[in-house]
Design a protein around this motif. Sequence first.
Motif, PDB file in Angstrom:
ATOM      1  N   UNK A 138     -41.675 -15.106  15.867  1.00 47.01           N
ATOM      2  CA  UNK A 138     -40.682 -15.008  16.968  1.00 47.01           C
ATOM      3  C   UNK A 138     -39.463 -15.939  17.144  1.00 47.01           C
ATOM      4  N   UNK A 139     -39.834 -17.067  16.301  1.00 47.52           N
ATOM      5  CA  UNK A 139     -38.864 -18.252  16.205  1.00 47.52           C
ATOM      6  C   UNK A 139     -37.843 -18.028  14.952  1.00 47.52           C
ATOM      7  N   UNK A 140     -36.761 -17.516  15.125  1.00 47.59           N
ATOM      8  CA  UNK A 140     -35.816 -17.197  13.889  1.00 47.59           C
ATOM      9  C   UNK A 140     -35.751 -18.565  13.085  1.00 47.59           C
ATOM     10  N   UNK A 141     -35.432 -19.385  13.433  1.00 46.62           N
ATOM     11  CA  UNK A 141     -35.242 -20.558  12.852  1.00 46.62           C
ATOM     12  C   UNK A 141     -36.428 -21.218  11.971  1.00 46.62           C
ATOM     13  N   UNK A 142     -37.680 -21.166  12.885  1.00 44.83           N
ATOM     14  CA  UNK A 142     -38.808 -21.576  12.010  1.00 44.83           C
ATOM     15  C   UNK A 142     -39.064 -20.601  11.001  1.00 44.83           C
ATOM     16  N   UNK A 143     -39.002 -19.264  11.216  1.00 46.18           N
ATOM     17  CA  UNK A 143     -39.216 -18.203  10.299  1.00 46.18           C
ATOM     18  C   UNK A 143     -38.298 -18.244   8.896  1.00 46.18           C
ATOM     19  N   UNK A 169     -42.413 -30.471   0.616  1.00 44.24           N
ATOM     20  CA  UNK A 169     -41.807 -29.254   1.055  1.00 44.24           C
ATOM     21  C   UNK A 169     -42.124 -28.881   2.310  1.00 44.24           C
ATOM     22  N   UNK A 170     -43.539 -29.076   2.946  1.00 44.55           N
ATOM     23  CA  UNK A 170     -43.673 -29.103   4.356  1.00 44.55           C
ATOM     24  C   UNK A 170     -42.849 -30.055   5.107  1.00 44.55           C
ATOM     25  N   UNK A 171     -43.034 -31.364   4.802  1.00 41.88           N
ATOM     26  CA  UNK A 171     -42.247 -32.504   5.389  1.00 41.88           C
ATOM     27  C   UNK A 171     -40.724 -32.004   5.495  1.00 41.88           C
ATOM     28  N   UNK A 172     -40.216 -31.819   4.296  1.00 42.01           N
ATOM     29  CA  UNK A 172     -38.746 -31.281   4.431  1.00 42.01           C
ATOM     30  C   UNK A 172     -38.331 -30.361   5.560  1.00 42.01           C
ATOM     31  N   UNK A 173     -39.265 -29.263   5.568  1.00 39.61           N
ATOM     32  CA  UNK A 173     -38.878 -28.177   6.369  1.00 39.61           C
ATOM     33  C   UNK A 173     -39.705 -28.376   7.908  1.00 39.61           C
ATOM     34  N   UNK A 174     -40.100 -29.456   8.083  1.00 45.93           N
ATOM     35  CA  UNK A 174     -41.073 -29.570   9.479  1.00 45.93           C
ATOM     36  C   UNK A 174     -42.019 -28.527   9.757  1.00 45.93           C
ATOM     37  N   UNK A 175     -42.937 -28.151   8.632  1.00 45.62           N
ATOM     38  CA  UNK A 175     -43.715 -27.148   8.776  1.00 45.62           C
ATOM     39  C   UNK A 175     -45.237 -27.446   8.603  1.00 45.62           C
ATOM     40  N   UNK A 176     -46.229 -26.725   9.054  1.00 42.72           N
ATOM     41  CA  UNK A 176     -47.432 -26.970   8.761  1.00 42.72           C
ATOM     42  C   UNK A 176     -47.866 -26.177   7.486  1.00 42.72           C
ATOM     43  N   UNK A 177     -48.201 -26.593   6.443  1.00 42.08           N
ATOM     44  CA  UNK A 177     -48.387 -25.840   5.122  1.00 42.08           C
ATOM     45  C   UNK A 177     -49.976 -26.391   4.696  1.00 42.08           C
ATOM     46  N   UNK A 178     -50.702 -25.632   4.611  1.00 43.58           N
ATOM     47  CA  UNK A 178     -52.105 -26.144   4.340  1.00 43.58           C
ATOM     48  C   UNK A 178     -52.219 -25.538   2.736  1.00 43.58           C
ATOM     49  N   UNK A 179     -52.877 -26.297   2.032  1.00 42.10           N
ATOM     50  CA  UNK A 179     -53.160 -25.682   0.717  1.00 42.10           C
ATOM     51  C   UNK A 179     -54.440 -25.918   0.373  1.00 42.10           C
ATOM     52  N   UNK A 180     -55.057 -24.757  -0.029  1.00 44.87           N
ATOM     53  CA  UNK A 180     -56.697 -24.806  -0.477  1.00 44.87           C
ATOM     54  C   UNK A 180     -56.321 -23.899  -1.956  1.00 44.87           C
ATOM     55  N   UNK A 181     -57.157 -24.226  -3.031  1.00 40.67           N
ATOM     56  CA  UNK A 181     -56.912 -24.178  -4.402  1.00 40.67           C
ATOM     57  C   UNK A 181     -58.268 -23.720  -5.177  1.00 40.67           C
ATOM     58  N   UNK A 182     -58.239 -22.600  -5.928  1.00 39.09           N
ATOM     59  CA  UNK A 182     -59.358 -22.666  -6.911  1.00 39.09           C
ATOM     60  C   UNK A 182     -58.954 -23.626  -8.128  1.00 39.09           C
ATOM     61  N   UNK A 183     -59.402 -24.626  -7.693  1.00 40.71           N
ATOM     62  CA  UNK A 183     -58.986 -26.018  -8.678  1.00 40.71           C
ATOM     63  C   UNK A 183     -59.321 -25.851  -9.935  1.00 40.71           C
ATOM     64  N   UNK A 184     -60.600 -25.150 -10.054  1.00 39.27           N
ATOM     65  CA  UNK A 184     -60.852 -25.148 -11.639  1.00 39.27           C
ATOM     66  C   UNK A 184     -60.123 -24.526 -12.558  1.00 39.27           C
ATOM     67  N   UNK A 185     -59.142 -23.661 -12.306  1.00 38.67           N
ATOM     68  CA  UNK A 185     -58.075 -22.768 -13.044  1.00 38.67           C
ATOM     69  C   UNK A 185     -56.586 -22.975 -12.364  1.00 38.67           C
ATOM     70  N   UNK A 186     -56.603 -24.004 -11.655  1.00 46.71           N
ATOM     71  CA  UNK A 186     -54.976 -24.417 -11.169  1.00 46.71           C
ATOM     72  C   UNK A 186     -54.731 -23.386 -10.103  1.00 46.71           C
ATOM     73  N   UNK A 187     -55.142 -22.391  -9.543  1.00 45.79           N
ATOM     74  CA  UNK A 187     -54.498 -21.425  -8.918  1.00 45.79           C
ATOM     75  C   UNK A 187     -54.609 -21.837  -7.312  1.00 45.79           C
ATOM     76  N   UNK A 188     -53.356 -22.219  -6.913  1.00 44.22           N
ATOM     77  CA  UNK A 188     -53.154 -22.842  -5.458  1.00 44.22           C
ATOM     78  C   UNK A 188     -52.734 -21.798  -4.444  1.00 44.22           C
TER      79      UNK A 188
END
Length: 454
Positions: free
Chosen positions: A383-388, A355-374
């Motif tokens: 300020x950038x209407x298109x990026x928003x 999804x990050x690649x599709x929308x050309x955005x930086x999306x970082x993921x940290x997770x409580x991996x032990x319970x699947x909560x991302x």
Amino acid sequence: MDLLAQLRAGLPDEAILTDPDVTGAYARDMAGFCDAGSPVAVVLPRTVEEVQHVMRTATALRVPVVPQGARTGLSGAANATDGCLVLSLVKMDRILEINPVDRTAVVEPGVINATLSRAVNEHGLYYPPDPSSWEECSIGGNIGTASGGLCCVKYGVTAEYVLGLDVVLADGRLLTTGRRTAKGVAGYDLTRLFVGSEGTLGVVVRAVLALKPQPPRQLALAAEFPSTAAACEAVCAIMAAGHTPSLLELMDRTCVRAVNDFARMGLPDTTEALLLAAFDTPDPTADLAALGALCTAAGATEVVPADTEAESEMLLQARRVTLHALERIRSATMIDDVCVPRSQLAAMLDGTAAIAEKYDLTIGVCAHAGDGNTHPTVCFDPADADESRRARASFDEIMALGLELGGTITGEHGVGVLKKEWLARELGPVGLELQRSIKQVFDPLGLLNPGKLF
């Protein structure tokens, strides 16, 4: 008699704020993309009786009320609506009782999570729920959103520690729910109903909380992986083997690189995923060795166990500064809160990367991996209407992905304003109808936190 005059009949003058420059500071929590209105006033009661007076006045004059804690929430649940009263509970901040025999604490809603934790530690006790904002967030807010935290893989979330509540209802009546005993099944569990209700059913003014014996100090390790798939394979192996770490956190490559840039942690740039684990058992060194072996078998390129508490804290610091690091990439972030079955964790992370690649955005993921909560964190320039626009679209696709994988739109942040549309999709029409019916029973005039959840 007008609203302010009636409020002053039961509140001291200093408890009522009307200056727009001051009340504007109470208009919203920390969520992005959430509308907020202008309150007619902010009230800061110090007693249960004062809260009751506020609610009786609001009901008599049909004025909406938005309960608030420390406003550290991330879903807009504490955002004001135009013409509302903001009911801030921050002045009700007393720890009323700590009972080492019953292992309970009785607190007011404005008590800060870290303040309670340190107070019970002095009695050899432990209050496990520890949201990342624990130095700032209040117990009332934790109850309102059913908060989790880093330790929930072993100790569970806020709902599991709330034994009983005192709640002021919309019409000013005081309701006591639950118990102080170790167990009890008398009647419907109204306590659990209020936990996670985001101030839409009543105003929590006192809570009876369960405590645990203070565990041994934890030791941690960090494991570096060449792919998120390998890291998630390790998570599955750890849980399938029956291990119960006190913490099991995962950071993707975007988070690792952001933290490197922000805090100079010295993590290798080739790291695609970093898994952080800790044990607070009598023999954490042995437990870490067993967990490390599972990481190596899953493909970890390096496993670094800590020998001391200080080293453990250094390792865990990478996770704690992640959000601050991501905030340096763009001027705004939008934090998602999708929880999926552990077996679907790799699919969730890989899907988010796509999804990050599709929308050309930086999306970082940290997770409580032990319970699947991302926690996918979308970085964008408001300020950038298109990026928003792309940021909002990516956020929605991440939630859709979570539902497709058998997950939920929120594991611990709540629905608020941000996810109203998605709550309806997750619950379905029958579930939504019943939840609205429950709201009607407790708040027939619809005055409590209107516009949230539904």
